[in-house]
Write a protein that holds these residues in place. Structure first.
Motif, PDB file in Angstrom:
ATOM      1  N   TRP A  40      23.901   0.829  15.665  1.00  0.00           N
ATOM      2  CA  TRP A  40      23.876   2.171  15.108  1.00  0.00           C
ATOM      3  C   TRP A  40      24.305   3.249  16.083  1.00  0.00           C
ATOM      4  CZ3 TRP A  40      18.403   2.177  12.533  1.00  0.00           C
ATOM      5  CH2 TRP A  40      18.448   1.344  11.419  1.00  0.00           C
ATOM      6  N   SER A  41      24.209   2.992  17.360  1.00  0.00           N
ATOM      7  CA  SER A  41      24.409   4.086  18.309  1.00  0.00           C
ATOM      8  C   SER A  41      25.621   3.841  19.190  1.00  0.00           C
ATOM      9  CB  SER A  41      23.171   4.250  19.186  1.00  0.00           C
ATOM     10  OG  SER A  41      23.029   3.125  20.012  1.00  0.00           O
ATOM     11  N   TRP A  42      25.968   4.851  19.938  1.00  0.00           N
ATOM     12  CA  TRP A  42      27.024   4.760  20.926  1.00  0.00           C
ATOM     13  C   TRP A  42      26.361   4.508  22.265  1.00  0.00           C
ATOM     14  CZ3 TRP A  42      29.445   9.660  18.546  1.00  0.00           C
ATOM     15  CH2 TRP A  42      30.262   9.275  17.487  1.00  0.00           C
ATOM     16  N   ALA A  43      26.148   3.243  22.562  1.00  0.00           N
ATOM     17  CA  ALA A  43      25.418   2.873  23.773  1.00  0.00           C
ATOM     18  C   ALA A  43      26.173   3.312  25.025  1.00  0.00           C
ATOM     19  CB  ALA A  43      25.173   1.363  23.797  1.00  0.00           C
ATOM     20  N   TRP A  44      27.485   3.232  25.006  1.00  0.00           N
ATOM     21  CA  TRP A  44      28.252   3.614  26.185  1.00  0.00           C
ATOM     22  C   TRP A  44      28.117   5.104  26.461  1.00  0.00           C
ATOM     23  CZ3 TRP A  44      32.038   7.260  25.677  1.00  0.00           C
ATOM     24  CH2 TRP A  44      32.506   7.509  24.396  1.00  0.00           C
ATOM     25  N   LEU A  45      28.035   5.915  25.404  1.00  0.00           N
ATOM     26  CA  LEU A  45      27.881   7.354  25.594  1.00  0.00           C
ATOM     27  C   LEU A  45      26.495   7.683  26.138  1.00  0.00           C
ATOM     28  CD1 LEU A  45      29.226  10.107  25.224  1.00  0.00           C
ATOM     29  CD2 LEU A  45      28.283  10.167  22.924  1.00  0.00           C
ATOM     30  N   GLU A  46      25.486   7.028  25.609  1.00  0.00           N
ATOM     31  CA  GLU A  46      24.127   7.241  26.103  1.00  0.00           C
ATOM     32  C   GLU A  46      23.996   6.774  27.553  1.00  0.00           C
ATOM     33  OE1 GLU A  46      21.410   5.324  23.490  1.00  0.00           O
ATOM     34  OE2 GLU A  46      21.995   6.529  21.770  1.00  0.00           O
ATOM     35  N   SER A  47      24.617   5.644  27.866  1.00  0.00           N
ATOM     36  CA  SER A  47      24.570   5.134  29.234  1.00  0.00           C
ATOM     37  C   SER A  47      25.285   6.084  30.190  1.00  0.00           C
ATOM     38  CB  SER A  47      25.215   3.752  29.284  1.00  0.00           C
ATOM     39  OG  SER A  47      25.270   3.289  30.593  1.00  0.00           O
ATOM     40  N   MET A  48      26.434   6.595  29.766  1.00  0.00           N
ATOM     41  CA  MET A  48      27.166   7.529  30.618  1.00  0.00           C
ATOM     42  C   MET A  48      26.366   8.815  30.817  1.00  0.00           C
ATOM     43  SD  MET A  48      31.022   9.019  30.253  1.00  0.00           S
ATOM     44  CE  MET A  48      30.674  10.029  28.839  1.00  0.00           C
ATOM     45  N   TRP A  49      25.736   9.309  29.768  1.00  0.00           N
ATOM     46  CA  TRP A  49      24.926  10.519  29.872  1.00  0.00           C
ATOM     47  C   TRP A  49      23.760  10.299  30.835  1.00  0.00           C
ATOM     48  CZ3 TRP A  49      24.923  15.422  29.721  1.00  0.00           C
ATOM     49  CH2 TRP A  49      23.752  16.146  29.600  1.00  0.00           C
ATOM     50  N   ASN A  50      23.109   9.143  30.735  1.00  0.00           N
ATOM     51  CA  ASN A  50      22.004   8.838  31.651  1.00  0.00           C
ATOM     52  C   ASN A  50      22.495   8.744  33.093  1.00  0.00           C
ATOM     53  OD1 ASN A  50      20.046   8.818  29.690  1.00  0.00           O
ATOM     54  ND2 ASN A  50      20.223   6.621  29.314  1.00  0.00           N
ATOM     55  N   ASP A  51      23.683   8.159  33.307  1.00  0.00           N
ATOM     56  CA  ASP A  51      24.240   8.080  34.658  1.00  0.00           C
ATOM     57  C   ASP A  51      24.553   9.458  35.217  1.00  0.00           C
ATOM     58  OD1 ASP A  51      24.034   5.359  34.575  1.00  0.00           O
ATOM     59  OD2 ASP A  51      26.163   5.008  34.128  1.00  0.00           O
ATOM     60  N   VAL A  52      25.100  10.346  34.392  1.00  0.00           N
ATOM     61  CA  VAL A  52      25.414  11.708  34.844  1.00  0.00           C
ATOM     62  C   VAL A  52      24.128  12.447  35.212  1.00  0.00           C
ATOM     63  CG1 VAL A  52      26.280  13.955  34.061  1.00  0.00           C
ATOM     64  CG2 VAL A  52      27.609  11.891  33.635  1.00  0.00           C
ATOM     65  N   ARG A  53      23.110  12.324  34.368  1.00  0.00           N
ATOM     66  CA  ARG A  53      21.837  12.980  34.664  1.00  0.00           C
ATOM     67  C   ARG A  53      21.232  12.454  35.960  1.00  0.00           C
ATOM     68  NH1 ARG A  53      18.514  11.769  29.696  1.00  0.00           N
ATOM     69  NH2 ARG A  53      16.887  11.896  31.239  1.00  0.00           N
ATOM     70  N   TYR A  54      21.287  11.128  36.156  1.00  0.00           N
ATOM     71  CA  TYR A  54      20.754  10.530  37.374  1.00  0.00           C
ATOM     72  C   TYR A  54      21.542  10.998  38.600  1.00  0.00           C
ATOM     73  CZ  TYR A  54      19.419   7.024  40.791  1.00  0.00           C
ATOM     74  OH  TYR A  54      18.990   6.395  41.928  1.00  0.00           O
ATOM     75  N   GLY A  55      22.865  11.056  38.467  1.00  0.00           N
ATOM     76  CA  GLY A  55      23.693  11.515  39.580  1.00  0.00           C
ATOM     77  C   GLY A  55      23.397  12.952  39.960  1.00  0.00           C
ATOM     78  N   ILE A  56      23.263  13.816  38.960  1.00  0.00           N
ATOM     79  CA  ILE A  56      22.953  15.228  39.233  1.00  0.00           C
ATOM     80  C   ILE A  56      21.581  15.350  39.883  1.00  0.00           C
ATOM     81  CG2 ILE A  56      22.438  17.431  38.125  1.00  0.00           C
ATOM     82  CD1 ILE A  56      24.675  16.772  36.118  1.00  0.00           C
ATOM     83  N   ARG A  57      20.616  14.611  39.371  1.00  0.00           N
ATOM     84  CA  ARG A  57      19.266  14.664  39.933  1.00  0.00           C
ATOM     85  C   ARG A  57      19.251  14.178  41.376  1.00  0.00           C
ATOM     86  NH1 ARG A  57      16.797  12.116  35.846  1.00  0.00           N
ATOM     87  NH2 ARG A  57      16.832  10.120  36.885  1.00  0.00           N
ATOM     88  N   THR A  58      19.995  13.120  41.669  1.00  0.00           N
ATOM     89  CA  THR A  58      20.050  12.587  43.023  1.00  0.00           C
ATOM     90  C   THR A  58      20.760  13.551  43.965  1.00  0.00           C
ATOM     91  OG1 THR A  58      20.085  10.353  42.138  1.00  0.00           O
ATOM     92  CG2 THR A  58      20.784  10.619  44.408  1.00  0.00           C
ATOM     93  N   ARG A  59      21.849  14.138  43.500  1.00  0.00           N
ATOM     94  CA  ARG A  59      22.617  15.057  44.352  1.00  0.00           C
ATOM     95  C   ARG A  59      21.859  16.346  44.633  1.00  0.00           C
ATOM     96  NH1 ARG A  59      24.316  10.920  45.449  1.00  0.00           N
ATOM     97  NH2 ARG A  59      26.267  10.068  44.753  1.00  0.00           N
ATOM     98  N   THR A  60      21.074  16.825  43.696  1.00  0.00           N
ATOM     99  CA  THR A  60      20.306  18.043  43.959  1.00  0.00           C
ATOM    100  C   THR A  60      19.142  17.775  44.901  1.00  0.00           C
ATOM    101  OG1 THR A  60      18.996  17.707  41.952  1.00  0.00           O
ATOM    102  CG2 THR A  60      20.911  19.151  41.786  1.00  0.00           C
ATOM    103  N   ARG A  61      18.682  16.530  44.952  1.00  0.00           N
ATOM    104  CA  ARG A  61      17.594  16.188  45.848  1.00  0.00           C
ATOM    105  C   ARG A  61      18.069  16.105  47.295  1.00  0.00           C
ATOM    106  NH1 ARG A  61      15.152  11.120  43.737  1.00  0.00           N
ATOM    107  NH2 ARG A  61      15.267  12.187  41.764  1.00  0.00           N
ATOM    108  N   THR A  62      19.318  15.657  47.499  1.00  0.00           N
ATOM    109  CA  THR A  62      19.869  15.532  48.852  1.00  0.00           C
ATOM    110  C   THR A  62      21.247  16.185  48.904  1.00  0.00           C
ATOM    111  OG1 THR A  62      20.766  13.377  48.262  1.00  0.00           O
ATOM    112  CG2 THR A  62      18.633  13.391  49.372  1.00  0.00           C
ATOM    113  N   PRO A  63      21.313  17.515  48.954  1.00  0.00           N
ATOM    114  CA  PRO A  63      22.618  18.187  48.922  1.00  0.00           C
ATOM    115  C   PRO A  63      23.463  17.930  50.167  1.00  0.00           C
ATOM    116  CG  PRO A  63      20.867  19.784  49.288  1.00  0.00           C
ATOM    117  CD  PRO A  63      20.209  18.460  49.007  1.00  0.00           C
TER     118      PRO A  63
END
Length: 118
Positions: free
Chosen positions: A71-94
């Motif tokens: 039913w869902s677009w798993a690749w889009l959800e996975s990509m969105w989760n990766d982007v969120r994780y990347g942003i969260r990691t980068r803001t923690r260690t600029p």
């Protein structure tokens, strides 16, 4: 017209994931209870009917995941989760993020310069 229904269903799942997940859980529970009732009508006691229904029905978590992936677009959800994780990691260690970007830029620049020279 079938593709339109499929796209509509996938967009609805993307927008209302929790509601669709709850609806799927209710439907799976309904089918499991229906199978238990059929087994009891065939002459099994309640415990045997439940075990037989679970064997026939299969793993509910696996069925839920298969339906969700359909039913869902798993690749889009996975990509969105990766982007969120990347942003969260980068803001923690600029500092690390800035150094990593500089190193990658210099590597690309060096590769381009070497290619131009050759």
């Amino acid at each position: 017209m079938r593709w339109f229904d499929l796209v509509t269903m996938k967009l609805g799942m993307l927008a209302g994931r929790r509601r669709a997940g709850a609806q799927l859980d209710d439907e799976l529970l309904f089918h499991l209870e229906r199978q238990i009732a059929e087994n009891m009508a065939a002459g099994m006691n309640a415990e045997e009917a439940r075990y037989a229904a679970m064997r026939t029905f299969g793993n509910p978590a696996l069925v839920r995941e298969e339906a969700r992936s359909t039913w869902s677009w798993a690749w889009l959800e996975s990509m969105w989760n990766d982007v969120r994780y990347g942003i969260r990691t980068r803001t923690r260690t600029p500092g690390f993020a800035i150094i990593a970007v500089i190193v990658i830029a210099r590597g690309i620049g060096a590769g381009g310069a070497l290619f131009t020279f050759v």
